[in-house]
Scaffold this motif. Structure first.
Motif, short mmCIF file in Angstrom:
data_model
loop_
_atom_site.label_atom_id
_atom_site.label_comp_id
_atom_site.label_asym_id
_atom_site.label_seq_id
_atom_site.Cartn_x
_atom_site.Cartn_y
_atom_site.Cartn_z
N TYR A 1 0.84 -1.20 0.00
CA TYR A 1 0.00 0.00 0.00
C TYR A 1 0.87 1.25 0.00
O TYR A 1 0.67 2.18 -0.77
N GLU A 2 1.87 1.24 0.86
CA GLU A 2 2.74 2.42 0.97
C GLU A 2 3.50 2.67 -0.33
O GLU A 2 3.61 3.80 -0.79
N VAL A 3 4.01 1.58 -0.89
CA VAL A 3 4.77 1.73 -2.13
C VAL A 3 3.89 2.30 -3.23
O VAL A 3 4.23 3.28 -3.89
N LEU A 4 2.73 1.71 -3.37
CA LEU A 4 1.84 2.15 -4.45
C LEU A 4 1.35 3.57 -4.19
O LEU A 4 1.25 4.39 -5.11
N ASN A 5 1.06 3.84 -2.94
CA ASN A 5 0.59 5.18 -2.59
C ASN A 5 1.64 6.23 -2.96
O ASN A 5 1.32 7.28 -3.52
N LEU B 1 3.86 5.85 -5.24
CA LEU B 1 4.12 5.84 -6.68
C LEU B 1 2.98 6.43 -7.51
O LEU B 1 3.16 6.70 -8.69
N LEU B 2 1.84 6.61 -6.88
CA LEU B 2 0.69 7.07 -7.67
C LEU B 2 0.96 8.39 -8.39
O LEU B 2 0.55 8.59 -9.52
N VAL B 3 1.69 9.26 -7.70
CA VAL B 3 2.02 10.54 -8.34
C VAL B 3 2.83 10.29 -9.61
O VAL B 3 2.56 10.88 -10.65
N ASP B 4 3.78 9.38 -9.50
CA ASP B 4 4.61 9.08 -10.68
C ASP B 4 3.77 8.44 -11.78
O ASP B 4 3.94 8.74 -12.95
N ILE B 5 2.89 7.54 -11.35
CA ILE B 5 2.04 6.87 -12.35
C ILE B 5 1.15 7.89 -13.04
O ILE B 5 0.99 7.88 -14.26
N ASP B 6 0.60 8.80 -12.25
CA ASP B 6 -0.23 9.85 -12.85
C ASP B 6 0.57 10.69 -13.83
O ASP B 6 0.07 11.09 -14.88
N ASP B 7 1.81 10.94 -13.46
CA ASP B 7 2.70 11.72 -14.35
C ASP B 7 2.95 10.97 -15.65
O ASP B 7 2.91 11.54 -16.74
N LEU B 8 3.25 9.68 -15.50
CA LEU B 8 3.60 8.89 -16.68
C LEU B 8 2.42 8.76 -17.63
O LEU B 8 2.57 8.75 -18.83
N LEU B 9 1.25 8.64 -17.06
CA LEU B 9 0.08 8.31 -17.88
C LEU B 9 -0.98 9.40 -17.87
O LEU B 9 -2.16 9.13 -17.88
N GLU C 1 -1.83 11.46 -20.07
CA GLU C 1 -2.59 11.64 -21.29
C GLU C 1 -3.72 10.62 -21.38
O GLU C 1 -3.70 9.60 -20.72
N GLU C 2 -4.62 10.92 -22.24
CA GLU C 2 -5.81 10.09 -22.43
C GLU C 2 -5.45 8.63 -22.72
O GLU C 2 -6.07 7.71 -22.17
N VAL C 3 -4.41 8.43 -23.56
CA VAL C 3 -4.14 7.06 -24.03
C VAL C 3 -3.94 6.05 -22.91
O VAL C 3 -4.36 4.92 -23.01
N GLY C 4 -3.25 6.48 -21.85
CA GLY C 4 -2.95 5.50 -20.81
C GLY C 4 -3.87 5.60 -19.61
O GLY C 4 -3.62 4.99 -18.58
N SER C 5 -4.92 6.39 -19.75
CA SER C 5 -5.68 6.74 -18.55
C SER C 5 -6.30 5.52 -17.88
O SER C 5 -6.42 5.49 -16.67
N TYR C 6 -6.65 4.51 -18.66
CA TYR C 6 -7.32 3.41 -17.99
C TYR C 6 -6.37 2.62 -17.10
O TYR C 6 -6.74 2.16 -16.03
N VAL C 7 -5.11 2.52 -17.53
CA VAL C 7 -4.12 1.85 -16.68
C VAL C 7 -3.91 2.66 -15.39
O VAL C 7 -3.82 2.11 -14.29
N ARG C 8 -3.90 3.98 -15.56
CA ARG C 8 -3.73 4.85 -14.40
C ARG C 8 -4.88 4.64 -13.42
O ARG C 8 -4.65 4.47 -12.22
N ILE C 9 -6.09 4.62 -13.94
CA ILE C 9 -7.25 4.42 -13.07
C ILE C 9 -7.19 3.07 -12.38
O ILE C 9 -7.52 2.93 -11.20
N GLU C 10 -6.70 2.08 -13.10
CA GLU C 10 -6.58 0.74 -12.52
C GLU C 10 -5.66 0.75 -11.31
O GLU C 10 -5.90 0.06 -10.33
N PHE C 11 -4.58 1.51 -11.39
CA PHE C 11 -3.66 1.58 -10.26
C PHE C 11 -4.32 2.25 -9.05
O PHE C 11 -4.14 1.82 -7.91
#
Lengths: 399, 620
Positions: B322-326, B328-336, B338-348
């Motif tokens: 939980y802590e790791v993902l929490n 990393l979420l900022v980074d994941i949001d940064d990486l994705l 744009e619209e194209v990757g948004s569903y992967v972002r939401i999945e995280f």
């Protein structure tokens, strides 16, 4: 075309359920009625899938002008829709307003864990298929390159070669699928053009960049999972046929069938021996359409299996056919092109372009829908486990 | 018609080459020089630029090319011999557009050559990407020899007090420093890659470029998983894995998530941008295509974890995840973003929610596990119960996660009524002791105390019952006092529980000695004698009673040395009574079985947990 009807009644029955939360076993008539309704819905939904042409004739859905051919992307999306509907209805029957102790009694104490086991297998299949769709998308991109090349008039040696190169890669991607247990693979063939042009660069002549990794786990096999899903599938007999074992059996059949179809359509890790024995008794009325579909698809699979096909996806089959004839055209091409060939090729290119467009429109939504199916299965599994937990007597170990 | 075609051909070549800024001479030369027949080379060069200055520039470039080998060391086959260059130069001079070439033919040839050039560039692209790829090697942790950790055994038995290592490990494995960009492709080839991209895009070969680029980079990422020794599991596998294996896989996942998301993918995105940044959304499209499959793979492992059954020992790994993902979420949001990757972002985001839910449910499970832990037989010798050790060490470890747990509990309280308020009675509560975790921890220890009281009822002897409670409550207090738990329990709790175990000490004294001491009662002067037996007799009975106590209580166990000492000192009051008794009654020595000194020594054998000969052994 019956969609509005059954959706209405489906929602209706949920609310009925809610109102009789405390009702216990006594309500056997209600139970039978539910089961009958469920079976009818299954029969109707799969009948629609079996004869999609009817839809075009129907006045109720004037928007869909073209039929969705069997195993096309849009057909698969309908199949997944059907799955989601059946699943929701099933779960309502199994859980809502039911005394948890009812689903832990024999034979359900065995049937439900078996069903949950199938659910887990289905999740891995969803993931494998999601990955397989990436391969299909790769093929789509290659076909698009051919379209770009052959859209330029007049045909010149260069663009014809360009198209041929892309199409050859496309054919390789199709043939090379699910060998070596690798489901995602991209291959490029360089310097395959005849002549000694590449002779000096042997090391990069045939550069196959094939990913040797796997999408699921190393020895995972889609075919084996499907086999395992159907292995212990037995139609309930006698008194069981009118009770809860029946919907459990029906849903298990639906999930096995849907997953089998997806695997047959989309390239997937290890599909040897996929030709599925589908152990559904022919006299079951609700299963008629499903059995017919199974036979149809099974026949197709038999035809294609030997060739190491990329899958039965309608769009891919079309691409394969067009690619073959376009490659022939490219092989015999001499500048300048003959007028009649030009027209013929142009219409083929237009067809490929149309197929590509369908793929571009449908593949990503199909992936998303698969993900939805994935999450739905996870959620239902959790809910069923919670119910079992609350009774505190799960007899069979659940993975 | 022919004019039009010619224009088109020119447009094609012009678009191709008249891009002074993006024009990479080297990339072009590389492709030209791949042509094996000189005629093609000539034509190609002719196409490059019909203006004299262009040709001159190229002549210079060609002449220079073999010499600029500092870039070409690894591409020796690209170097033309002087002789070859000479030939090209010669033939260049002899060519002109006015030669008798039909425009159509000419365009066809041009088209063909362009195709060959592009094909060569594509090869070059693969070659460069493959030959010059680099991997970031995190040297500080290796998971190849990941030991199994058997710290939290379900059975409540194997838990020892040394859980601290585990936690320190967690802290030290810390964060990969944020915003850490590495070169996934050698920086010196970036300009080449960019040049190839520019040329291929300008020539309308962007599709080929993207497919190749995505394919090679995707394969590189797959390979990186292998380098990190990340095994891929099916969900079915994960659900069937032994906990110890799963636990180390989770550690690996945590570790790989940080490296892959914060370092590798951040760098990948940068790489895509460097090469394709000019072409709008292409860069992010390619990035998502490269990253998607691997991200889904990581995601699915997390999904599989959240599908497992609730087991207490999983909590710490879940909190880690939980802590790791929490983080990393900022980074994941940064990486994705744009619209194209948004569903992967939401999945995280969804996965984080599930992990939180699962961790919280597991946390609440602790109390129910304590409540439902029942024993049929009393713990021999009245020592510290494994449950007490387990629970106290468990919650001690939990305090490291206080921030996260408080966050999870707070989310939870949004829905439920706030139970913290109930705790806030008249006593002064510091900010830490009033947090949600503190409240929960106190509920846990209350449940534990209740359970211990129930367990203590299994003892037939009252005295041993008190020793058992004394031992266990003392252990709890010590754990709280000597760790961060004290912040969550506060002085008041410690004071109260000190009182509790002292109470049990007193009760123990009474239960043990009151009957024994009754033999030593001496009539006070002036009162009527109610004692029927003679002092001699009573002294004997006292000795027998003492022997009985001795036999019993040397078996009992108090493992804390200080507590043992304290209780022995308290027992000395028997000596005082005995001495007084002997002093008053003046019984002759021959009737005295134990002298005062003997008793004093024997009292030292109490609470050793076994025979005297084993006095140094501690049952832990």
């Amino acid at each position: 075309m019956r969609a509005p009807e059954y959706q209405g009644s489906f929602l209706g029955r949920i609310s009925i359920r809610r109102n009789q939360v405390m009702s216990m076993e006594g309500n056997h008539d209600q139970e039978l009625e539910d089961l009958e309704l469920f079976q009818r819905h299954i029969a109707d939904r799969f009948a629609d899938l079996l004869s999609p042409q009817l839809q075009t004739l129907s006045e109720e859905s004037p928007s869909s002008t073209a039929a969705d051919p069997l195993l096309s992307i849009s057909w698969l999306r309908k199949l997944l829709d059907v799955f989601l509907c059946c699943e929701a209805e099933f779960k309502a029957m199994l859980i809502m307003g039911r005394d948890p102790s009812q689903i832990t009694k024999p034979p359900l104490d065995r049937l439900i864990p078996e069903m949950l086991d199938r659910a887990v297998k289905a999740l891995d299949i969803c993931n494998a298929v999601t990955n397989g769709i990436e391969t299909v998308r790769h093929c789509q991109k290659l076909a698009e390159i051919a379209v770009t090349a052959l859209d330029q008039k007049p045909f010149g040696d260069g663009q014809v070669k360009r198209a041929k190169k892309a199409l050859s890669s496309l054919m390789m991607a199709m043939v090379g699928e699910d060998k070596e247990g690798s489901n995602y693979s991209r291959s490029w063939s360089f310097g395959r053009r005849s002549g000694g042009a590449a002779a000096n660069h042997k090391d990069r002549g045939h550069l196959h960049l094939r990913s040797h990794t796997w999408s699921i786990s190393k020895n995972w096999s889609a075919a084996k999972q499907i086999q395992a899903m159907t292995a212990n599938l037995q139609a309930p007999r006698g008194g069981e046929a009118s009770g809860l074992p029946s919907p459990v059996y029906i849903m298990s059949t639906v999930i096995a069938f849907v997953m089998w179809t997806m695997v047959a359509a989309i390239p997937c890790q290890e599909r040897n021996g996929l030709g599925m024995h589908f152990p559904v008794p022919k006299q079951l009325v609700w299963a008629q359409s499903m059995i017919a579909l199974h036979e149809k698809i099974g026949e197709e699979w038999k035809k294609k299996e030997k060739k190491g096909s990329v899958g039965l996806l309608d769009e891919m089959q079309r691409l394969e056919r067009s690619a073959q004839s376009l490659i022939e055209f490219a092989d015999s091409f001499q500048f300048p092109a003959e007028e009649e060939r030009v027209e013929e090729v142009a219409s083929q290119v237009a067809e490929v372009a149309e197929t590509c467009q369908k793929m571009a429109d449908g593949l990503v939504p199909l992936q998303l829908q698969l993900r939805e199916v994935f999450h739905r299965i996870v959620r239902s599994r959790t809910e069923i486990l919670d119910v079992l937990d609350s009774t505190g007597k799960v007899s069979a170990p659940i993975i | 018609m022919e004019e039009k075609l010619q224009r088109k051909g020119q447009a094609c070549t012009v678009g191709f080459f008249h891009k002074p800024r993006n024009y990479s001479r080297r990339a072009l030369l590389l492709s030209i020089m791949r042509f094996d027949d000189i005629k093609s080379q000539k034509l190609f060069i002719l196409l490059l630029d019909l203006k004299p200055e262009g040709i001159n520039e190229l002549k210079t470039a060609l002449r220079l090319s073999p010499g600029t080998s500092q870039h070409d060391m690894d591409l020796p086959r690209n170097v033309l011999s002087d002789d070859e260059i000479h030939k090209v130069m010669q033939s260049l001079g002899g060519l002109s557009l006015n030669e008798n070439v039909k425009v159509k033919e000419f365009l066809n040839r041009a088209d063909s050559i362009l195709q060959m050039a592009m094909s060569r560039l594509e090869e070059e692209l693969v070659h460069i990407l493959v030959q010059h790829k680099q991997y970031f090697e995190p040297e500080y942790v290796s998971f190849h020899s990941c030991q199994e950790d058997a710290v939290y055994d379900e059975s409540f038995v194997s838990l020892e007090d040394e859980t601290v290592e585990e936690t320190s490990q967690r802290v030290s494995s810390g964060n990969v420093s944020g915003e850490y960009i590495v070169d996934l492709v050698h920086p010196r080839v970036i300009p080449d890659l960019k040049a190839i991209a520019d040329v291929m895009f300008a020539s309308n070969y962007d599709q080929e470029f993207c497919e190749v680029f995505i394919g090679v980079r995707k394969a590189a990422l797959d390979e990186y998983f292998v380098i990190l020794a990340m095994e891929k599991f099916s969900i079915e596998d994960v659900l069937k894995l032994k906990w110890s294996t799963l636990s180390s896989e989770i550690k690996k996942w945590n570790w790989a998530m940080k490296i892959i998301i914060q370092v590798y993918l951040a760098s990948e995105k940068q790489l895509c941008y460097k090469i394709l940044g000019e072409f709008g959304s292409v860069s992010s499209f390619c990035f998502v295509e490269i990253a998607k499959a691997s991200l889904l793979c990581l995601l699915n492992f997390g999904e599989a974890i959240t599908m497992g059954s609730i087991q207490l020992e999983k909590l710490f790994r879940l909190l880690d995840m939980y802590e790791v993902l929490n983080d990393l979420l900022v980074d994941i949001d940064d990486l994705l973003f744009e619209e194209v990757g948004s569903y992967v972002r939401i999945e995280f985001h969804e996965l984080l929610r599930k992990l939180g839910h699962y961790a919280r449910a597991t946390f609440f499970e602790l109390r129910s596990a304590i409540v439902s832990d029942t024993s049929l037989k009393p713990l021999p010798r009245g020592g510290i119960h494994p449950l007490t050790r387990y629970v106290m060490n468990y919650i001690k470890t939990l305090t490291i996660y206080d921030h996260t747990i408080n966050m999870l509990l707070k989310d939870h309280d949004m829905d439920c009524s706030n139970p913290v308020a109930e705790l806030e009675n008249e006593q002064e509560i510091s900010s830490v002791t009033s947090c949600a975790l503190a409240f929960q921890l106190q509920l846990v220890t209350s449940a534990l105390e209740c359970n211990l009281v129930n367990k203590s009822k299994l003892y037939k002897e009252d005295a041993l019952r008190h020793i058992f409670l004394l031992n266990n409550i003392h252990y709890m207090v010590q754990k709280v006092k000597n760790s961060d738990l004290r912040h969550f329990f506060g002085d008041e709790w410690i004071r109260k529980h000190n009182g509790k175990f002292q109470q049990h000490a007193t009760s123990y004294q009474r239960a043990t000695w009151s009957s024994v001491l009754s033999f030593l009662r001496v009539d006070s002067p002036g009162s009527c004698s109610i004692l029927k037996t003679s002092p001699k007799e009573r002294c004997k009975e006292f000795s027998i009673a003492f022997e009985e106590v001795y036999k019993n209580q040397t078996q009992w166990c108090i493992s804390d040395p200080q507590l043992q000492e304290d209780l022995r000192i308290a027992n000395l009051k028997v000596i005082h009574a005995y001495r007084t008794f002997l002093g008053i009654t003046r019984i002759s020595d021959k009737h005295i079985k134990y002298k005062v000194d003997d008793l004093e020594k024997l009292l030292l054998d109490f609470f050793e947990g076994s025979q005297r000969s084993l006095r140094s052994s501690h049952r832990r």
